[in-house]
Design a protein around this motif. Structure first.
Motif, PDB file in Angstrom:
ATOM      1  N   ILE A  56      35.760  47.269  34.136  1.00 42.86           N
ATOM      2  CA  ILE A  56      36.030  47.230  35.577  1.00 42.86           C
ATOM      3  C   ILE A  56      34.723  47.143  36.361  1.00 42.86           C
ATOM      4  N   ASP A  57      33.757  47.989  36.021  1.00 35.90           N
ATOM      5  CA  ASP A  57      32.458  47.935  36.699  1.00 35.90           C
ATOM      6  C   ASP A  57      31.853  46.543  36.585  1.00 35.90           C
ATOM      7  N   TRP A  58      31.886  45.982  35.378  1.00 36.55           N
ATOM      8  CA  TRP A  58      31.318  44.651  35.142  1.00 36.55           C
ATOM      9  C   TRP A  58      32.074  43.599  35.945  1.00 36.55           C
ATOM     10  N   GLY A  59      33.390  43.653  35.950  1.00 39.88           N
ATOM     11  CA  GLY A  59      34.190  42.668  36.674  1.00 39.88           C
ATOM     12  C   GLY A  59      33.924  42.674  38.166  1.00 39.88           C
ATOM     13  N   PHE A  60      33.828  43.858  38.749  1.00 36.19           N
ATOM     14  CA  PHE A  60      33.543  43.927  40.182  1.00 36.19           C
ATOM     15  C   PHE A  60      32.115  43.485  40.481  1.00 36.19           C
ATOM     16  N   ALA A  61      31.158  43.929  39.672  1.00 33.11           N
ATOM     17  CA  ALA A  61      29.742  43.633  39.942  1.00 33.11           C
ATOM     18  C   ALA A  61      29.355  42.206  39.567  1.00 33.11           C
ATOM     19  N   GLU A  62      29.746  41.765  38.384  1.00 36.59           N
ATOM     20  CA  GLU A  62      29.258  40.482  37.875  1.00 36.59           C
ATOM     21  C   GLU A  62      30.161  39.300  38.201  1.00 36.59           C
ATOM     22  N   LEU A  63      31.461  39.528  38.273  1.00 35.05           N
ATOM     23  CA  LEU A  63      32.376  38.427  38.599  1.00 35.05           C
ATOM     24  C   LEU A  63      32.714  38.381  40.083  1.00 35.05           C
ATOM     25  N   GLY A  64      32.331  39.416  40.810  1.00 35.79           N
ATOM     26  CA  GLY A  64      32.644  39.456  42.242  1.00 35.79           C
ATOM     27  C   GLY A  64      34.124  39.602  42.523  1.00 35.79           C
ATOM     28  N   LEU A  65      34.836  40.276  41.619  1.00 34.54           N
ATOM     29  CA  LEU A  65      36.265  40.467  41.831  1.00 34.54           C
ATOM     30  C   LEU A  65      36.506  41.403  43.014  1.00 34.54           C
ATOM     31  N   ALA A  66      37.560  41.132  43.750  1.00 30.31           N
ATOM     32  CA  ALA A  66      37.985  42.003  44.842  1.00 30.31           C
ATOM     33  C   ALA A  66      39.101  42.933  44.378  1.00 30.31           C
ATOM     34  N   ARG A  67      39.854  42.470  43.359  1.00 32.15           N
ATOM     35  CA  ARG A  67      41.032  43.215  42.903  1.00 32.15           C
ATOM     36  C   ARG A  67      41.225  42.996  41.405  1.00 32.15           C
ATOM     37  N   ILE A  68      41.609  44.064  40.722  1.00 32.08           N
ATOM     38  CA  ILE A  68      42.016  43.983  39.319  1.00 32.08           C
ATOM     39  C   ILE A  68      43.418  44.569  39.238  1.00 32.08           C
ATOM     40  N   ALA A  69      44.305  43.831  38.608  1.00 30.46           N
ATOM     41  CA  ALA A  69      45.685  44.272  38.436  1.00 30.46           C
ATOM     42  C   ALA A  69      45.879  44.881  37.056  1.00 30.46           C
ATOM     43  N   TRP A  70      46.908  45.688  36.928  1.00 31.17           N
ATOM     44  CA  TRP A  70      47.346  46.242  35.651  1.00 31.17           C
ATOM     45  C   TRP A  70      48.857  46.124  35.630  1.00 31.17           C
ATOM     46  N   ARG A  71      49.398  45.716  34.499  1.00 33.40           N
ATOM     47  CA  ARG A  71      50.846  45.637  34.326  1.00 33.40           C
ATOM     48  C   ARG A  71      51.196  46.187  32.953  1.00 33.40           C
ATOM     49  N   ALA A  72      52.366  46.800  32.856  1.00 35.52           N
ATOM     50  CA  ALA A  72      52.829  47.288  31.556  1.00 35.52           C
ATOM     51  C   ALA A  72      54.346  47.286  31.532  1.00 35.52           C
ATOM     52  N   VAL A  73      54.883  47.106  30.340  1.00 37.14           N
ATOM     53  CA  VAL A  73      56.321  47.227  30.154  1.00 37.14           C
ATOM     54  C   VAL A  73      56.728  48.647  30.527  1.00 37.14           C
ATOM     55  N   VAL A  74      57.816  48.756  31.291  1.00 40.27           N
ATOM     56  CA  VAL A  74      58.313  50.073  31.677  1.00 40.27           C
ATOM     57  C   VAL A  74      58.488  50.927  30.427  1.00 40.27           C
ATOM     58  N   GLY A  75      57.942  52.138  30.479  1.00 40.47           N
ATOM     59  CA  GLY A  75      58.002  53.058  29.353  1.00 40.47           C
ATOM     60  C   GLY A  75      56.681  53.217  28.628  1.00 40.47           C
ATOM     61  N   ASN A  76      55.723  52.349  28.887  1.00 37.22           N
ATOM     62  CA  ASN A  76      54.419  52.448  28.220  1.00 37.22           C
ATOM     63  C   ASN A  76      53.571  53.490  28.945  1.00 37.22           C
ATOM     64  N   VAL A  77      53.919  54.739  28.726  1.00 36.87           N
ATOM     65  CA  VAL A  77      53.299  55.858  29.431  1.00 36.87           C
ATOM     66  C   VAL A  77      51.822  55.997  29.076  1.00 36.87           C
ATOM     67  N   ALA A  78      51.465  55.757  27.815  1.00 35.54           N
ATOM     68  CA  ALA A  78      50.056  55.892  27.420  1.00 35.54           C
ATOM     69  C   ALA A  78      49.179  54.909  28.197  1.00 35.54           C
TER      70      ALA A  78
END
Length: 187
Positions: A117-139
C-alpha cells in the motif's frame, strides 16, 4: 515497469520466478485458496507456470504488480495490486492476496499489505486502493481492516470465479486516510 523488491521486518516481497513453481503449486492445493480467490481448482504445475509468466507480463506492462511473500527465502504467499489504472487525479488499483496454510495467523498479510500500500500510493501515485472478498472471508476482512481499509458495503453477485457468482464485501483505502483500523459492521 521493472519488478520492484520490497522488504519488511520479516518479509521479502519479490516477483515470483520459476524457482517458486513447486511452492506455488503446493500452496494452491489447499482448498481454502480457490474457495476465496480466483485461483483455479484443481491447481496444476501448468497453472503455476502460467501465473509466473503472467506476473512478468503484468509488471512489464504496468497493469498489475504482484509479489511473492518470502520468509527466509521460502514462499509463503502472494500479494499484489491488480487492475491498476492511471488518472490525472490519481490512479486506483485493487489489493489481493493469498497465504499458504502453514503461514496463516502470523500477520504476514498485514505486514506485506502495509508495504504494498505504501509503495502503491508513493510510487504509482494511486489515490485509492480497493479490496474485495467473497462474503464470509473473515480472515481477509480482518487483514484489510487492520491496514486501514474502510468497509463500503456488500455487492450482490459482484464477484465471479469458477464457482459462478458470489456476493462480495467491498472496502476502500484513500491515500489521504490515516490507516487506523475502524469498526466494520461485518466484523
Amino acid at each position: 515497469m521493472e519488478a520492484v523488491r520490497l522488504e519488511t521486518e520479516r518479509l521479502v516481497l519479490a516477483a515470483p520466478t520459476e524457482r517458486d513453481l513447486d511452492a506455488i503449486t503446493a500452496a494452491c492445493q489447499d482448498p481454502e485458496i480457490p474457495r476465496w480467490t480466483t485461483v483455479p481448482s484443481p491447481y496444476t504445475r501448468e497453472n503455476a507456470e502460467d501465473y509466473v509468466r503472467l506476473v512478468g507480463e503484468w509488471w512489464a506492462d504496468g497493469s498489475e504488480t504482484v509479489w511473492g511473500m518470502y520468509v527466509d527465502g521460502e514462499l509463503v504467499g502472494s500479494i499484489g495490486l491488480h487492475r491498476i489504472t492511471e488518472h490525472p487525479a490519481g490512479g486506483h488499483a485493487e489489493l489481493g492476496y493469498w497465504v499458504a496454510a502453514s503461514a496463516r495467523g502470523k500477520g504476514y498479510v498485514v505486514e506485506a499489505s502495509r508495504a504494498v500500500i505504501d509503495w502503491g500510493f508513493a510510487e504509482l501515485g494511486l489515490a485509492r486502493i480497493a479490496w474485495r472478498a467473497v462474503v464470509g472471508n473473515v480472515a481477509s476482512a480482518r487483514a484489510a481492516r487492520a491496514v486501514g481499509f474502510r468497509y463500503e458495503g456488500l455487492q450482490r453477485q459482484a464477484l465471479t470465479g469458477q464457482r459462478g457468482r458470489d456476493d462480495g464485501w467491498m472496502a476502500g483505502l484513500l491515500a489521504t486516510d490515516d490507516r487506523s483500523p475502524v469498526d466494520w459492521s461485518i466484523l
